[in-house]
Design a protein around this motif. Structure first.
Motif, PDB file in Angstrom:
ATOM      1  N   MET A   3      23.952 116.710  30.081  1.00 49.73           N
ATOM      2  CA  MET A   3      23.612 115.287  30.070  1.00 49.73           C
ATOM      3  C   MET A   3      22.377 115.012  30.920  1.00 49.73           C
ATOM      4  N   ARG A   4      22.275 115.652  32.067  1.00 48.00           N
ATOM      5  CA  ARG A   4      21.081 115.477  32.907  1.00 48.00           C
ATOM      6  C   ARG A   4      19.832 115.939  32.160  1.00 48.00           C
ATOM      7  N   ARG A   5      19.977 117.019  31.417  1.00 47.47           N
ATOM      8  CA  ARG A   5      18.826 117.514  30.661  1.00 47.47           C
ATOM      9  C   ARG A   5      18.422 116.534  29.565  1.00 47.47           C
ATOM     10  N   MET A   6      19.411 115.867  28.958  1.00 47.53           N
ATOM     11  CA  MET A   6      19.082 114.848  27.959  1.00 47.53           C
ATOM     12  C   MET A   6      18.262 113.726  28.588  1.00 47.53           C
ATOM     13  N   GLN A   7      18.555 113.434  29.852  1.00 46.57           N
ATOM     14  CA  GLN A   7      17.816 112.394  30.565  1.00 46.57           C
ATOM     15  C   GLN A   7      16.384 112.823  30.865  1.00 46.57           C
ATOM     16  N   ASP A   8      16.188 114.111  31.146  1.00 52.92           N
ATOM     17  CA  ASP A   8      14.903 114.582  31.656  1.00 52.92           C
ATOM     18  C   ASP A   8      14.039 115.311  30.636  1.00 52.92           C
ATOM     19  N   ASP A   9      14.616 115.785  29.539  1.00 53.43           N
ATOM     20  CA  ASP A   9      13.893 116.614  28.574  1.00 53.43           C
ATOM     21  C   ASP A   9      13.950 115.948  27.194  1.00 53.43           C
ATOM     22  N   PRO A  10      12.886 115.234  26.780  1.00 51.32           N
ATOM     23  CA  PRO A  10      12.906 114.510  25.503  1.00 51.32           C
ATOM     24  C   PRO A  10      13.184 115.401  24.297  1.00 51.32           C
ATOM     25  N   ASP A  11      12.640 116.608  24.284  1.00 53.36           N
ATOM     26  CA  ASP A  11      12.863 117.495  23.139  1.00 53.36           C
ATOM     27  C   ASP A  11      14.332 117.903  23.034  1.00 53.36           C
ATOM     28  N   TYR A  12      14.914 118.227  24.168  1.00 59.30           N
ATOM     29  CA  TYR A  12      16.336 118.590  24.178  1.00 59.30           C
ATOM     30  C   TYR A  12      17.198 117.392  23.787  1.00 59.30           C
ATOM     31  N   CYS A  13      16.848 116.222  24.312  1.00 56.34           N
ATOM     32  CA  CYS A  13      17.585 115.007  23.994  1.00 56.34           C
ATOM     33  C   CYS A  13      17.528 114.727  22.494  1.00 56.34           C
ATOM     34  N   ARG A  14      16.339 114.859  21.919  1.00 58.52           N
ATOM     35  CA  ARG A  14      16.170 114.614  20.485  1.00 58.52           C
ATOM     36  C   ARG A  14      17.055 115.551  19.667  1.00 58.52           C
ATOM     37  N   GLU A  15      17.091 116.810  20.038  1.00 56.19           N
ATOM     38  CA  GLU A  15      17.893 117.782  19.301  1.00 56.19           C
ATOM     39  C   GLU A  15      19.386 117.452  19.410  1.00 56.19           C
ATOM     40  N   ARG A  16      19.834 117.051  20.578  1.00 60.91           N
ATOM     41  CA  ARG A  16      21.239 116.691  20.745  1.00 60.91           C
ATOM     42  C   ARG A  16      21.593 115.446  19.931  1.00 60.91           C
ATOM     43  N   LEU A  17      20.689 114.488  19.894  1.00 61.97           N
ATOM     44  CA  LEU A  17      20.942 113.244  19.179  1.00 61.97           C
ATOM     45  C   LEU A  17      20.939 113.420  17.670  1.00 61.97           C
ATOM     46  N   MET A  18      20.391 114.515  17.194  1.00 64.11           N
ATOM     47  CA  MET A  18      20.384 114.772  15.754  1.00 64.11           C
ATOM     48  C   MET A  18      21.759 115.171  15.237  1.00 64.11           C
ATOM     49  N   PHE A  19      22.725 115.349  16.142  1.00 58.36           N
ATOM     50  CA  PHE A  19      24.023 115.852  15.711  1.00 58.36           C
ATOM     51  C   PHE A  19      24.655 114.967  14.646  1.00 58.36           C
ATOM     52  N   THR A  20      24.656 113.646  14.851  1.00 52.22           N
ATOM     53  CA  THR A  20      25.342 112.800  13.873  1.00 52.22           C
ATOM     54  C   THR A  20      24.668 112.863  12.502  1.00 52.22           C
ATOM     55  N   LYS A  21      23.377 113.112  12.468  1.00 48.75           N
ATOM     56  CA  LYS A  21      22.689 113.244  11.181  1.00 48.75           C
ATOM     57  C   LYS A  21      23.216 114.441  10.412  1.00 48.75           C
ATOM     58  N   ARG A  22      23.698 115.444  11.124  1.00 47.30           N
ATOM     59  CA  ARG A  22      24.211 116.657  10.474  1.00 47.30           C
ATOM     60  C   ARG A  22      25.602 116.440   9.886  1.00 47.30           C
ATOM     61  N   MET A  23      26.196 115.274  10.118  1.00 45.00           N
ATOM     62  CA  MET A  23      27.449 114.923   9.453  1.00 45.00           C
ATOM     63  C   MET A  23      27.205 114.355   8.060  1.00 45.00           C
ATOM     64  N   GLU A  24      25.962 114.166   7.726  1.00 46.07           N
ATOM     65  CA  GLU A  24      25.591 113.575   6.431  1.00 46.07           C
ATOM     66  C   GLU A  24      25.468 114.653   5.360  1.00 46.07           C
ATOM     67  N   THR A  25      25.848 114.297   4.128  1.00 46.20           N
ATOM     68  CA  THR A  25      25.512 115.094   2.951  1.00 46.20           C
ATOM     69  C   THR A  25      25.004 114.143   1.893  1.00 46.20           C
ATOM     70  N   THR A  26      24.119 114.610   1.061  1.00 48.15           N
ATOM     71  CA  THR A  26      23.603 113.757  -0.005  1.00 48.15           C
ATOM     72  C   THR A  26      24.535 113.823  -1.212  1.00 48.15           C
ATOM     73  N   SER A  27      24.386 112.851  -2.089  1.00 49.58           N
ATOM     74  CA  SER A  27      25.185 112.852  -3.313  1.00 49.58           C
ATOM     75  C   SER A  27      24.802 114.026  -4.193  1.00 49.58           C
ATOM     76  N   PRO A  28      25.770 114.796  -4.683  1.00 47.70           N
ATOM     77  CA  PRO A  28      25.439 115.897  -5.604  1.00 47.70           C
ATOM     78  C   PRO A  28      24.698 115.419  -6.837  1.00 47.70           C
ATOM     79  N   ALA A  29      24.865 114.179  -7.224  1.00 45.67           N
ATOM     80  CA  ALA A  29      24.206 113.648  -8.408  1.00 45.67           C
ATOM     81  C   ALA A  29      22.729 113.369  -8.176  1.00 45.67           C
ATOM     82  N   GLU A  30      22.311 113.355  -6.921  1.00 41.95           N
ATOM     83  CA  GLU A  30      20.915 112.992  -6.608  1.00 41.95           C
ATOM     84  C   GLU A  30      20.093 114.187  -6.163  1.00 41.95           C
ATOM     85  N   ARG A  31      20.599 115.368  -6.361  1.00 37.20           N
ATOM     86  CA  ARG A  31      19.859 116.552  -5.903  1.00 37.20           C
ATOM     87  C   ARG A  31      18.974 117.101  -7.011  1.00 37.20           C
TER      88      ARG A  31
END
Length: 392
Positions: A364-392
């Motif tokens: 958590m301290r690193r998320m506060q101090d390291d923008p690149d690390y923070c960005r990577e950690r925050l991308m986690f919820t995006k990885r819960m997404e999947t696109t519609s099979p009909a739109e691929r």
């Protein structure tokens, strides 16, 4: 015969129905209750969900109605340390580098209002499903009053106790936690005590999730108690809990409160023939981190375009198997493990393992101090997404 029956009037049900109806699919939404449930439940919509709200045409209304916020605070109670970071590190990844806080009933009502204006959509409250049968051409549900309603497909979005899931004979595998969550909506000056708009209090006795959820200053304060305590008397214990949970000076005004069990469970299948499960009907998790609602809405975002393509464009129904397999894997491999990890950290201080706790705090301290690390950690919820099979 309708195109799709959606069972369940929560945010997943209403947003699925809205997406389908806006695409041109005929929809009827059946909700057993007389209104949208407004007891304290999920309240945080992560930045990664906002693209989907935009596609449904309701992002701007959600932002205007709820609280837009881009900050996080982790309060380590035993040391008094405040660790803060912001979502502006996502500027190069998304147009929506913020979250929206509001009760899930508010979002469901926004979708309901839009749905009511569409001629190909019908909403029926007090419509409790008692039985379900399907054949090669469609699905028929029998309501409590004996009425039969039929459609080509059915979406079960009727919550953790899903009648649809039970009617399909599916197991709901997993476990129930030995603790009970108490979700409260309360007026109190958290901000005046230095709390961020989203503050996660890390403590093995008085851990809490505290977020502002309404523009009039209403906050959500969620804490945990032993589930062996009598549920019916939880309000009697609330004042004593608030002595530990509410910071600063001044009193409080309790607006509403609700106790609920916490589970980690997943249906054995998300699709059986012409019936699919989404949201809490398909999977439930402890709410730490807001990952359950996030996963449920991602279920919806991938489901409605898939069903629309099958019904309107004669795409293969096999696309639902792809959707079901991917969404189930997301919950089992990403959502549930991360929610358990968050709960272990926030409410149990990593089970008393000092090295593990310090490692988590260091992250958590690193998320506060390291923008690149923070960005990577925050991308986690995006990885819960999947696109519609009909739109691929």
């Amino acid at each position: 015969m309708h195109d799709v029956i959606v069972v369940g009037g929560g945010p997943t049900g209403f947003l699925t129905a809205l997406g389908l109806a806006q695409a041109g699919v005929g929809v009827v939404l059946l909700e057993a209750g007389d209104h949208i449930v407004d007891s304290p439940r999920a309240a945080v919509y992560h930045w990664s969900l906002l693209d989907g709200l935009e596609r449904l045409g309701i992002r701007e209304e959600a932002e205007a109605t709820g609280i837009v916020k881009d900050d996080y605070t982790w309060l380590i109670r035993k040391t008094g340390e405040h660790i803060r970071y912001r979502l502006d590190v996502l500027n190069d990844r998304t147009d929506y580098n913020y979250n929206i806080n509001m009760g899930q009933d508010v979002l469901a009502n926004i979708a309901r209002t839009r749905l009511e204006k569409l001629s190909n959509a019908e909403i029926r409250f007090g419509a409790r499903v008692e039985a379900l049968a399907q054949d090669g051409d469609g699905v028929t549900v029998t309501l409590a009053d004996g009425e039969a309603v039929r459609a080509k497909y059915l979406v079960g979005a009727d919550g953790a106790g899903s009648t649809v899931r039970q009617a399909l004979g599916l197991t709901f595998d997993g476990f129930t936690w030995p603790e009970r969550f108490i979700a409260t909506n309360v007026y109190h000056d958290f901000a005046g005590a230095g709390y961020g708009l989203s503050t996660m209090v890390v403590d093995d006795k008085w851990g809490a999730v505290i977020v502002i959820i309404a523009q009039d200053g209403l906050w959500r304060c969620t804490y945990m108690e032993d589930a062996s305590l009598p549920e019916e008397s939880y309000l009697d214990r609330l004042p004593a809990a608030y002595e530990h949970l509410l910071p600063g000076e001044g009193g409080y005004e309790l607006f509403s409160a609700a106790p609920y069990k916490m589970h980690q469970r997943c249906a054995s299948q998300f699709r059986v023939g012409r019936v699919v499960l989404a949201g809490d009907s398909a999977h439930v998790t402890n709410p730490t981190g807001g990952f359950g609602l996030t996963t449920g809405l991602f279920d919806c975002y991938a489901l409605w375009p898939t069903l629309a393509a099958i019904i309107l464009d004669r795409a293969s129904p096999d696309l639902l198997d792809i959707w079901a397999a991917e969404r189930r894997a997301i919950f089992l491999e990403k959502t549930s493990p991360m929610a358990c990890q968050y709960k272990d950290f926030l409410f149990h201080e990593c089970g008393g393992d000092k090295a593990k706790l310090e490692e988590a705090i260091a992250g958590m301290r690193r998320m506060q101090d390291d923008p690149d690390y923070c960005r990577e950690r925050l991308m986690f919820t995006k990885r819960m997404e999947t696109t519609s099979p009909a739109e691929r």
